[in-house]
Design a protein around this motif. Sequence first.
Motif, PDB file in Angstrom:
ATOM      1  N   ALA A   1       0.835  -1.209   0.000  1.00  0.00           N
ATOM      2  CA  ALA A   1       0.000   0.000   0.000  1.00  0.00           C
ATOM      3  C   ALA A   1       0.864   1.251   0.000  1.00  0.00           C
ATOM      4  O   ALA A   1       0.444   2.306  -0.467  1.00  0.00           O
ATOM      5  N   GLU A   2       2.087   1.146   0.542  1.00  0.00           N
ATOM      6  CA  GLU A   2       3.041   2.257   0.602  1.00  0.00           C
ATOM      7  C   GLU A   2       2.362   3.523   1.138  1.00  0.00           C
ATOM      8  O   GLU A   2       2.173   4.523   0.451  1.00  0.00           O
ATOM      9  N   ILE A   3       1.991   3.424   2.414  1.00  0.00           N
ATOM     10  CA  ILE A   3       1.191   4.461   3.080  1.00  0.00           C
ATOM     11  C   ILE A   3       1.838   5.844   3.018  1.00  0.00           C
ATOM     12  O   ILE A   3       1.147   6.872   2.980  1.00  0.00           O
ATOM     13  N   ASN A   4       3.166   5.891   2.977  1.00  0.00           N
ATOM     14  CA  ASN A   4       3.838   7.199   2.937  1.00  0.00           C
ATOM     15  C   ASN A   4       3.443   8.032   1.722  1.00  0.00           C
ATOM     16  O   ASN A   4       3.605   9.257   1.722  1.00  0.00           O
ATOM     17  N   ARG A   5       2.896   7.390   0.690  1.00  0.00           N
ATOM     18  CA  ARG A   5       2.431   8.125  -0.494  1.00  0.00           C
ATOM     19  C   ARG A   5       1.303   9.088  -0.146  1.00  0.00           C
ATOM     20  O   ARG A   5       1.014  10.017  -0.893  1.00  0.00           O
ATOM     21  N   PHE A   6       0.646   8.836   0.983  1.00  0.00           N
ATOM     22  CA  PHE A   6      -0.553   9.590   1.334  1.00  0.00           C
ATOM     23  C   PHE A   6      -0.318  10.689   2.369  1.00  0.00           C
ATOM     24  O   PHE A   6      -1.273  11.259   2.878  1.00  0.00           O
ATOM     25  N   LEU A   7       0.928  10.978   2.683  1.00  0.00           N
ATOM     26  CA  LEU A   7       1.213  11.945   3.746  1.00  0.00           C
ATOM     27  C   LEU A   7       0.650  13.333   3.453  1.00  0.00           C
ATOM     28  O   LEU A   7       0.367  14.092   4.381  1.00  0.00           O
ATOM     29  N   ASN A   8       0.486  13.658   2.177  1.00  0.00           N
ATOM     30  CA  ASN A   8      -0.062  14.978   1.827  1.00  0.00           C
ATOM     31  C   ASN A   8      -1.535  14.917   1.444  1.00  0.00           C
ATOM     32  O   ASN A   8      -2.090  15.885   0.921  1.00  0.00           O
ATOM     33  N   ILE A   9      -2.141  13.770   1.689  1.00  0.00           N
ATOM     34  CA  ILE A   9      -3.568  13.599   1.378  1.00  0.00           C
ATOM     35  C   ILE A   9      -4.317  13.455   2.702  1.00  0.00           C
ATOM     36  O   ILE A   9      -3.952  12.632   3.539  1.00  0.00           O
ATOM     37  N   PRO A  10      -5.347  14.236   2.945  1.00  0.00           N
ATOM     38  CA  PRO A  10      -6.003  14.216   4.255  1.00  0.00           C
ATOM     39  C   PRO A  10      -6.616  12.877   4.641  1.00  0.00           C
ATOM     40  O   PRO A  10      -6.534  12.452   5.791  1.00  0.00           O
ATOM     41  N   THR A  11      -7.233  12.174   3.683  1.00  0.00           N
ATOM     42  CA  THR A  11      -7.945  10.936   4.022  1.00  0.00           C
ATOM     43  C   THR A  11      -7.713   9.857   2.965  1.00  0.00           C
ATOM     44  O   THR A  11      -7.826  10.117   1.767  1.00  0.00           O
ATOM     45  N   ILE A  12      -7.380   8.649   3.428  1.00  0.00           N
ATOM     46  CA  ILE A  12      -7.278   7.487   2.545  1.00  0.00           C
ATOM     47  C   ILE A  12      -8.612   6.742   2.590  1.00  0.00           C
ATOM     48  O   ILE A  12      -9.141   6.462   3.662  1.00  0.00           O
ATOM     49  N   ARG A  13      -9.132   6.395   1.428  1.00  0.00           N
ATOM     50  CA  ARG A  13     -10.375   5.629   1.347  1.00  0.00           C
ATOM     51  C   ARG A  13     -10.019   4.162   1.091  1.00  0.00           C
ATOM     52  O   ARG A  13      -9.315   3.856   0.122  1.00  0.00           O
ATOM     53  N   VAL A  14     -10.496   3.286   1.970  1.00  0.00           N
ATOM     54  CA  VAL A  14     -10.074   1.887   1.951  1.00  0.00           C
ATOM     55  C   VAL A  14     -11.278   0.955   1.938  1.00  0.00           C
ATOM     56  O   VAL A  14     -12.224   1.130   2.715  1.00  0.00           O
ATOM     57  N   LEU A  15     -11.223  -0.052   1.049  1.00  0.00           N
ATOM     58  CA  LEU A  15     -12.213  -1.129   1.039  1.00  0.00           C
ATOM     59  C   LEU A  15     -11.493  -2.413   1.392  1.00  0.00           C
ATOM     60  O   LEU A  15     -10.542  -2.811   0.721  1.00  0.00           O
ATOM     61  N   ASP A  16     -11.946  -3.073   2.458  1.00  0.00           N
ATOM     62  CA  ASP A  16     -11.323  -4.281   2.991  1.00  0.00           C
ATOM     63  C   ASP A  16     -12.268  -5.457   2.729  1.00  0.00           C
ATOM     64  O   ASP A  16     -13.273  -5.630   3.419  1.00  0.00           O
ATOM     65  N   VAL A  17     -11.966  -6.258   1.692  1.00  0.00           N
ATOM     66  CA  VAL A  17     -12.837  -7.366   1.303  1.00  0.00           C
ATOM     67  C   VAL A  17     -12.399  -8.629   2.041  1.00  0.00           C
ATOM     68  O   VAL A  17     -11.280  -9.095   1.872  1.00  0.00           O
ATOM     69  N   CYS A  18     -13.282  -9.158   2.840  1.00  0.00           N
ATOM     70  CA  CYS A  18     -13.032 -10.326   3.693  1.00  0.00           C
ATOM     71  C   CYS A  18     -12.141  -9.919   4.874  1.00  0.00           C
ATOM     72  O   CYS A  18     -10.930 -10.143   4.881  1.00  0.00           O
ATOM     73  N   VAL A  19     -12.779  -9.320   5.852  1.00  0.00           N
ATOM     74  CA  VAL A  19     -12.083  -8.738   7.005  1.00  0.00           C
ATOM     75  C   VAL A  19     -11.472  -9.802   7.901  1.00  0.00           C
ATOM     76  O   VAL A  19     -10.408  -9.606   8.492  1.00  0.00           O
ATOM     77  N   GLY A  20     -12.139 -10.967   8.022  1.00  0.00           N
ATOM     78  CA  GLY A  20     -11.613 -12.058   8.826  1.00  0.00           C
ATOM     79  C   GLY A  20     -11.400 -11.674  10.280  1.00  0.00           C
ATOM     80  O   GLY A  20     -12.291 -11.138  10.930  1.00  0.00           O
ATOM     81  N   LEU A  21     -10.199 -11.923  10.805  1.00  0.00           N
ATOM     82  CA  LEU A  21      -9.882 -11.600  12.199  1.00  0.00           C
ATOM     83  C   LEU A  21      -9.617 -10.109  12.388  1.00  0.00           C
ATOM     84  O   LEU A  21      -9.555  -9.629  13.516  1.00  0.00           O
ATOM     85  N   GLY A  22      -9.402  -9.381  11.293  1.00  0.00           N
ATOM     86  CA  GLY A  22      -9.183  -7.946  11.375  1.00  0.00           C
ATOM     87  C   GLY A  22      -7.731  -7.512  11.295  1.00  0.00           C
ATOM     88  O   GLY A  22      -7.408  -6.355  11.586  1.00  0.00           O
ATOM     89  N   TYR A  23      -6.831  -8.409  10.842  1.00  0.00           N
ATOM     90  CA  TYR A  23      -5.414  -8.045  10.803  1.00  0.00           C
ATOM     91  C   TYR A  23      -5.129  -6.896   9.845  1.00  0.00           C
ATOM     92  O   TYR A  23      -4.345  -5.990  10.161  1.00  0.00           O
TER      93      TYR A  23
END
Length: 305
Positions: free
Chosen positions: A48-70
């Motif tokens: 996902a390389e989260i550091n790409r989003f440091l200048n973006i206020p909000t990341i929108r995420v869809l988590d398909v099959c959440v399972g235990l939540g890891y």
Amino acid sequence: MATNVLGELTAITTNDGSLSFKNSYYQEAYHDINGARKESMEKFIAPAEINRFLNIPTIRVLDVCVGLGYNLGCLVEEILETPISINWWGLEIDQRPMSTALKNKAFRKSWHSSVLEVLESTSDIGNWEKGRSHGKVIWGDARKTIDLIPSSDKFDLIFQDAFSPRKCPNLWTEEFLKRLAKRLAPNGRLITYSSSASIRGSLLRAGLTLRSIKPETSSKEKWSLGTTAILPSLNQEEEAQTKTLRPLTRMEKEHLKTSAGVPFRDPSGCGSVEEILKRREKEQIEADLPSTSSWKKRWNLMQSR
């Protein structure tokens, strides 16, 4: 231990010490035996390389099959010390993995208190808020529940973490993967642990650009940790290679042209596992493509020279 039509859950401790379950219905564990948390970090959070989003206020995420939540837990942990907030949606058919895991002392102790609050709220009431971040899980068959997410919502990250294509083909069909691809924002990434030729082919036909997730050390047995499929943007070009991602090799591209590349199909959107598998087997026979074993044998010979 719990039993219902979705199978019995048996707790297992993976090699990194983190908790997972084996599901008797799917005859498969929720995670790689090398480590549940390790798998989430290496195959989902790192690409996902989260550091790409440091200048973006909000990341929108869809988590398909959440399972235990890891994936959710590791994502929240990753942004705790950053200015990033997340708008998270989860799709999951079975409430038991997360609720059962949260009763496990070792699982609870493994998380930061803020993360634990998010997981508990998700499990108990189906939604959570933490600072500027918030999320909602929708329980049920993802093929149907995805339509409950507003069509205007486009995602920067989609985690596709269903059971393996052979065990749960209904969530790996060409039709479902195209629906996920349509939910990506420009430069959005669909990330999955699967490096299956059938899945990669479907993602390509959905108009996405493929990257292979690099393993720590490449070998004949472990040449990829999974796939990141990117929706190209007219205004910004994604790097071909990063610390975590690389273009598909010639070997991987040729894999797509074997019988393994025949996609799973579910035109009705409600086909059973048996129907989807039988349809694919028939198409594989009719396609008359090179076998996966011949592809593997040829590349093993080339690499041994």
